[in-house]
Scaffold this motif. Structure first.
Motif, PDB file in Angstrom:
ATOM      1  N   ASN A 148     -49.329  94.848 -86.356  1.00 12.09           N
ATOM      2  CA  ASN A 148     -48.942  94.454 -85.182  1.00 12.09           C
ATOM      3  C   ASN A 148     -49.392  92.784 -85.003  1.00 12.09           C
ATOM      4  O   ASN A 148     -48.918  92.304 -84.641  1.00 12.09           O
ATOM      5  CB  ASN A 148     -49.580  95.044 -84.381  1.00 12.09           C
TER       6      ASN A 148
ATOM      7  N   ASP B 120     -55.612  87.827 -84.268  1.00 14.07           N
ATOM      8  CA  ASP B 120     -53.699  86.965 -84.937  1.00 14.07           C
ATOM      9  C   ASP B 120     -54.574  86.025 -84.493  1.00 14.07           C
ATOM     10  O   ASP B 120     -54.752  85.455 -83.040  1.00 14.07           O
ATOM     11  CB  ASP B 120     -52.777  87.152 -84.479  1.00 14.07           C
TER      12      ASP B 120
ATOM     13  N   PHE C 121     -45.137 102.704 -75.098  1.00 17.36           N
ATOM     14  CA  PHE C 121     -44.831 101.935 -74.501  1.00 17.36           C
ATOM     15  C   PHE C 121     -45.438 100.468 -75.553  1.00 17.36           C
ATOM     16  O   PHE C 121     -45.931 100.572 -76.685  1.00 17.36           O
ATOM     17  CB  PHE C 121     -46.353 101.016 -73.931  1.00 17.36           C
ATOM     18  N   THR C 122     -43.922  99.881 -75.034  1.00 19.49           N
ATOM     19  CA  THR C 122     -43.788  98.650 -76.508  1.00 19.49           C
ATOM     20  C   THR C 122     -42.860  97.730 -75.592  1.00 19.49           C
ATOM     21  O   THR C 122     -41.877  97.539 -75.059  1.00 19.49           O
ATOM     22  CB  THR C 122     -42.993  99.140 -77.709  1.00 19.49           C
ATOM     23  N   THR C 123     -43.585  96.219 -76.688  1.00 18.45           N
ATOM     24  CA  THR C 123     -42.424  94.696 -76.142  1.00 18.45           C
ATOM     25  C   THR C 123     -41.592  94.800 -77.213  1.00 18.45           C
ATOM     26  O   THR C 123     -40.916  93.498 -76.714  1.00 18.45           O
ATOM     27  CB  THR C 123     -43.654  94.360 -75.420  1.00 18.45           C
ATOM     28  N   LYS C 124     -41.440  95.297 -77.928  1.00 19.05           N
ATOM     29  CA  LYS C 124     -40.755  94.830 -78.973  1.00 19.05           C
ATOM     30  C   LYS C 124     -40.099  95.877 -79.258  1.00 19.05           C
ATOM     31  O   LYS C 124     -39.360  96.968 -78.394  1.00 19.05           O
ATOM     32  CB  LYS C 124     -41.146  95.328 -80.662  1.00 19.05           C
TER      33      LYS C 124
ATOM     34  N   GLY D  55     -39.421  99.079 -81.795  1.00  8.84           N
ATOM     35  CA  GLY D  55     -40.865  99.166 -81.459  1.00  8.84           C
ATOM     36  C   GLY D  55     -40.886 101.465 -81.577  1.00  8.84           C
ATOM     37  O   GLY D  55     -39.830 101.368 -80.200  1.00  8.84           O
ATOM     38  N   MET D  56     -42.236 101.631 -81.670  1.00 11.61           N
ATOM     39  CA  MET D  56     -41.469 103.091 -81.014  1.00 11.61           C
ATOM     40  C   MET D  56     -42.676 103.207 -80.073  1.00 11.61           C
ATOM     41  O   MET D  56     -43.244 104.185 -78.999  1.00 11.61           O
ATOM     42  CB  MET D  56     -41.680 103.884 -82.411  1.00 11.61           C
ATOM     43  N   GLY D  57     -44.046 102.204 -80.223  1.00 12.00           N
ATOM     44  CA  GLY D  57     -45.444 102.083 -79.087  1.00 12.00           C
ATOM     45  C   GLY D  57     -45.445 103.058 -79.641  1.00 12.00           C
ATOM     46  O   GLY D  57     -46.481 103.659 -78.253  1.00 12.00           O
TER      47      GLY D  57
ATOM     48  N   GLY E  62     -47.924 103.126 -82.375  1.00 16.36           N
ATOM     49  CA  GLY E  62     -48.571 103.103 -83.562  1.00 16.36           C
ATOM     50  C   GLY E  62     -50.558 102.924 -82.805  1.00 16.36           C
ATOM     51  O   GLY E  62     -51.233 103.385 -83.203  1.00 16.36           O
ATOM     52  N   LEU E  63     -50.442 102.287 -82.255  1.00 14.15           N
ATOM     53  CA  LEU E  63     -52.051 102.006 -80.834  1.00 14.15           C
ATOM     54  C   LEU E  63     -52.181 103.404 -80.622  1.00 14.15           C
ATOM     55  O   LEU E  63     -54.030 103.454 -80.462  1.00 14.15           O
ATOM     56  CB  LEU E  63     -51.832 100.958 -80.091  1.00 14.15           C
TER      57      LEU E  63
ATOM     58  N   LEU F 295     -51.888  98.951 -73.353  1.00  6.66           N
ATOM     59  CA  LEU F 295     -51.544  98.535 -74.840  1.00  6.66           C
ATOM     60  C   LEU F 295     -51.240 100.399 -75.715  1.00  6.66           C
ATOM     61  O   LEU F 295     -50.582 100.315 -76.593  1.00  6.66           O
ATOM     62  CB  LEU F 295     -52.867  98.221 -75.346  1.00  6.66           C
TER      63      LEU F 295
HETATM   64  P1  ADP Z   1     -45.064  99.018 -81.561  1.00  5.43           P
HETATM   65  O1  ADP Z   1     -45.435  98.044 -82.438  1.00  5.43           O
HETATM   66  O2  ADP Z   1     -43.861 100.098 -81.806  1.00  5.43           O
HETATM   67  O3  ADP Z   1     -44.691  98.574 -79.687  1.00  5.43           O
HETATM   68  P2  ADP Z   1     -47.666  99.589 -80.997  1.00  5.43           P
HETATM   69  O4  ADP Z   1     -48.455 101.096 -80.239  1.00  5.43           O
HETATM   70  O5  ADP Z   1     -48.490  99.560 -81.870  1.00  5.43           O
HETATM   71  O6  ADP Z   1     -46.190 100.220 -81.022  1.00  5.43           O
HETATM   72  O7  ADP Z   1     -48.231  98.496 -80.227  1.00  5.43           O
HETATM   73  C1  ADP Z   1     -47.865  98.684 -77.986  1.00  5.43           C
HETATM   74  C2  ADP Z   1     -47.669  97.246 -78.091  1.00  5.43           C
HETATM   75  O8  ADP Z   1     -48.754  96.677 -77.901  1.00  5.43           O
HETATM   76  C3  ADP Z   1     -46.649  96.721 -78.500  1.00  5.43           C
HETATM   77  O9  ADP Z   1     -45.590  96.668 -78.200  1.00  5.43           O
HETATM   78  C4  ADP Z   1     -46.421  94.684 -78.020  1.00  5.43           C
HETATM   79  O10 ADP Z   1     -46.820  95.038 -77.168  1.00  5.43           O
HETATM   80  C5  ADP Z   1     -48.200  95.301 -77.466  1.00  5.43           C
HETATM   81  N1  ADP Z   1     -48.937  94.698 -78.842  1.00  5.43           N
HETATM   82  C6  ADP Z   1     -49.981  94.943 -79.993  1.00  5.43           C
HETATM   83  N2  ADP Z   1     -50.522  94.234 -81.013  1.00  5.43           N
HETATM   84  C7  ADP Z   1     -50.049  92.883 -80.349  1.00  5.43           C
HETATM   85  C8  ADP Z   1     -50.722  91.799 -80.605  1.00  5.43           C
HETATM   86  N3  ADP Z   1     -51.510  91.661 -81.749  1.00  5.43           N
HETATM   87  N4  ADP Z   1     -50.433  91.002 -80.213  1.00  5.43           N
HETATM   88  C9  ADP Z   1     -49.734  91.051 -79.106  1.00  5.43           C
HETATM   89  N5  ADP Z   1     -49.272  92.193 -78.053  1.00  5.43           N
HETATM   90  C10 ADP Z   1     -49.412  93.869 -79.571  1.00  5.43           C
END
Ligand code: ADP
Length: 525
Positions: A425, A459, A477-480, A483-485, A487-488, A472
């Motif tokens: 991430n 980072d 929830f994802t902004t990518k 992405g699948m949203g 992981g976290l 988060l």
């Molecule tokens: P994904 O990576 O598939 O989107 P995650 O659950 O890992 O799913 O992350 C969810 C969202 O959290 C990401 O889409 C991003 O918007 C935000 N995010 C995670 N890590 C970071 C980071 N290091 N800096 C900024 N935004 C982050």
């Protein structure tokens, strides 16, 4: 009592008083005349007792005492008048007998009067208590029946005497048994709530109606019979009744049996309608089963998403390494050493993919996962080696800051998975920044408070913007774009399952920082 009836009763009582009062006065006058004016040798004064008995019907206790004194006075007067101041012993004894008779009669009359008053008082109290009971019985919101169980009790006592002890077993040998027992029950009274429960407009007052309301297969009815046969003091159970419209109703039935066998002709049976509660309970059970099915489906969905997410990295790496391997082999002459290194990387990544499968299968089977002691610094090193390609491709520099060696006990693979997620991430968050500034710092600290260690991954990206910080850890929830949203959310639940925590925030100097806090020894080890 009605006004006219009361007037009539008062009138009757007055006539009764006048009659007995008059008769008493006439009798007393006659006795006095005979005693005074004749010279009959006898205890004439004793006849005042008759006047006293007649007067007792018309006067109260005080009047009776006064009258006794008057009669004694009159006896003395007659005695002095007929025998002068110096009477002989015989006449004096006759006077004494008369006075004693008057006193004894008065005492007996007074005692009878007290007993009668007490009896009347008890009778009134009994009537009031009966009226109170009746009013409670009628107005109670609980359905109440008064049933005559006396014949049934005698019948069951007879069976017991004949050697029957298990009612249920007996009912199987005699098909008429239940029906016979029902016939022996008579409904004495039913309150409004009971009539409402049965859906009738009139009280079920005929013997044998039990047939209509108790299902023939009722287990509760057999239990009641058993309770009566065993001489139980109380019976309570869930039962079913059938109302006038043929609907089955679930009720909570309770009966308290009297100690006195002769009181079995008025046994109170109470029923509380629990049909709605039962229906609600059934609906709740169905809803829970539905929820369990839905959550199972959701879990499978999340697990597949998690599997896809976690496998993405090793499979991607295998793909890259395969391409590299092919390139090394395509060279003329082929670079066997470099090809061997690529093949080793492929082996390592495929091992990792297989570990991920194993771990997912374990988490599904809820079997205990292997816990081991490991060095955190080494685990971070291995993880970075695994991600080498990705990091190189993104041209990301990773700096590890750690002062002391830290030994942890736990599931190594789980923590490694979390680290891969957070580092990936972080690398993605800085992918579009100036390459010179693409830095990920992993700071390890510990032990911090109460034997916890901290791993912070920071980072130099844009940080958590807008609603990102709030959402988060929300699954999906994802902004990518790709992405699948997930992981976290997985990272946090896996860290929390080990008694730790995972938080993400913006660093004061810019960029995002994710901090893992973990106990050195797993809390639920
Ligand atoms: P994904 O990576 O598939 O989107 P995650 O659950 O890992 O799913 O992350 C969810 C969202 O959290 C990401 O889409 C991003 O918007 C935000 N995010 C995670 N890590 C970071 C980071 N290091 N800096 C900024 N935004 C982050």
């Amino acid at each position: 009592m009605q006004g006219a009836e009361m007037r009539l009763a008062r009138h009757g009582a007055r006539r009764h008083d006048v009659f007995f009062g008059g008769a008493a006065v006439a009798m007393a006058a006659a006795v006095f005349a005979i005693d005074t004016l004749t010279s009959i040798e006898g205890a004439i004064a004793v006849l005042y007792v008759i006047s006293l008995l007649l007067a007792a019907e018309a006067i109260d206790r005080t009047g009776l005492k006064i009258l006794t004194v008057i009669f004694i006075g009159l006896s003395l007067l007659s005695f002095l008048f007929t025998h002068g101041p110096e009477p002989d012993l015989q006449t004096f004894l006759r006077l004494s007998v008369a006075v004693a008779a008057l006193c004894v009669t008065t005492a007996l009359l007074l005692r009878t009067d007290r007993a009668r008053t007490e009896l009347l008082g008890m009778n009134t109290a009994l009537r009031e208590s009966e009226a109170r009971y009746r009013s409670i019985f009628d107005r109670a919101r609980v359905a109440l029946w008064e049933r005559d169980y006396s014949k049934l009790r005698d019948f069951l006592a007879g069976l017991k005497h004949a050697g029957v002890s298990d009612v249920t077993a007996h009912s199987q040998t005699d098909p008429e048994f239940v029906s016979t027992c029902m016939d022996l029950i008579k409904v004495v009274a039913a309150n409004e709530a009971a009539i409402e429960l049965l859906g009738t407009s009139t009280p079920p007052d005929e013997g044998g109606v039990t047939h209509q309301y108790i299902p023939a297969d009722s287990k509760a009815f057999l239990s009641i019979l058993q309770a009566i046969m065993d001489g139980a003091a109380y019976f309570e159970d869930n039962a079913e009744i059938i109302n006038r419209n043929g609907e089955r109703k679930a009720v909570l039935l309770s009966i308290s049996f009297p100690d006195d066998p002769s009181a079995f002709n008025r046994v109170v049976v109470s029923m509380i309608d629990v049909t709605q509660r039962e229906e609600a309970r059934k609906a709740l059970t169905e809803a829970q089963a539905e929820l369990a099915r839905a959550s199972k489906a959701a879990t499978i969905g999340v697990l597949s998403a998690s599997l896809a997410h976690d496998l993405n990295q090793p499979l991607g790496a295998i793909g890259v390494n395969c391409q590299t391997l092919v390139r090394w082999l395509d060279r003329d002459p082929p670079d066997i050493e470099a090809a061997k290194r690529s093949a080793e990387r492929i082996l390592r990544d495929s091992g990792r993919a297989s570990d991920i499968f194993k771990s997912t299968r374990l988490s599904m089977s809820a079997a205990s996962k292997d816990k081991e002691k490991f060095d955190l610094g080494e685990l971070i090193g291995d993880t970075l080696a695994l991600m080498e390609h990705d990091l190189q491709r993104e041209r990301t520099t990773v700096k590890v800051v750690q002062n002391d060696r830290i030994q942890l006990v736990g599931v190594k693979l789980e923590l490694q998975q979390v680290l891969i997620n957070l580092i990936a991430n972080a690398a993605q968050a800085i992918a579009h920044s100036n390459p010179a500034l693409r830095l990920v710092t992993i700071s390890v600290d510990g032990p911090i408070e109460a034997d916890y260690i901290s791993i912070a991954i920071r980072d130099t990206g844009d940080g958590l913007v807008g609603e990102t910080q709030r959402k988060l850890f929300t699954p999906f929830f994802t902004t990518k774009e790709n992405g699948m949203g997930i992981g976290l959310a997985i990272c946090r639940s896996s860290i929390e399952a080990r008694g730790g925590s995972l938080e993400g925030s913006n660093h004061p100097d810019g960029g995002a920082v994710f901090e893992i806090k973990l106990p050195k020894e797993p809390v639920n080890a």
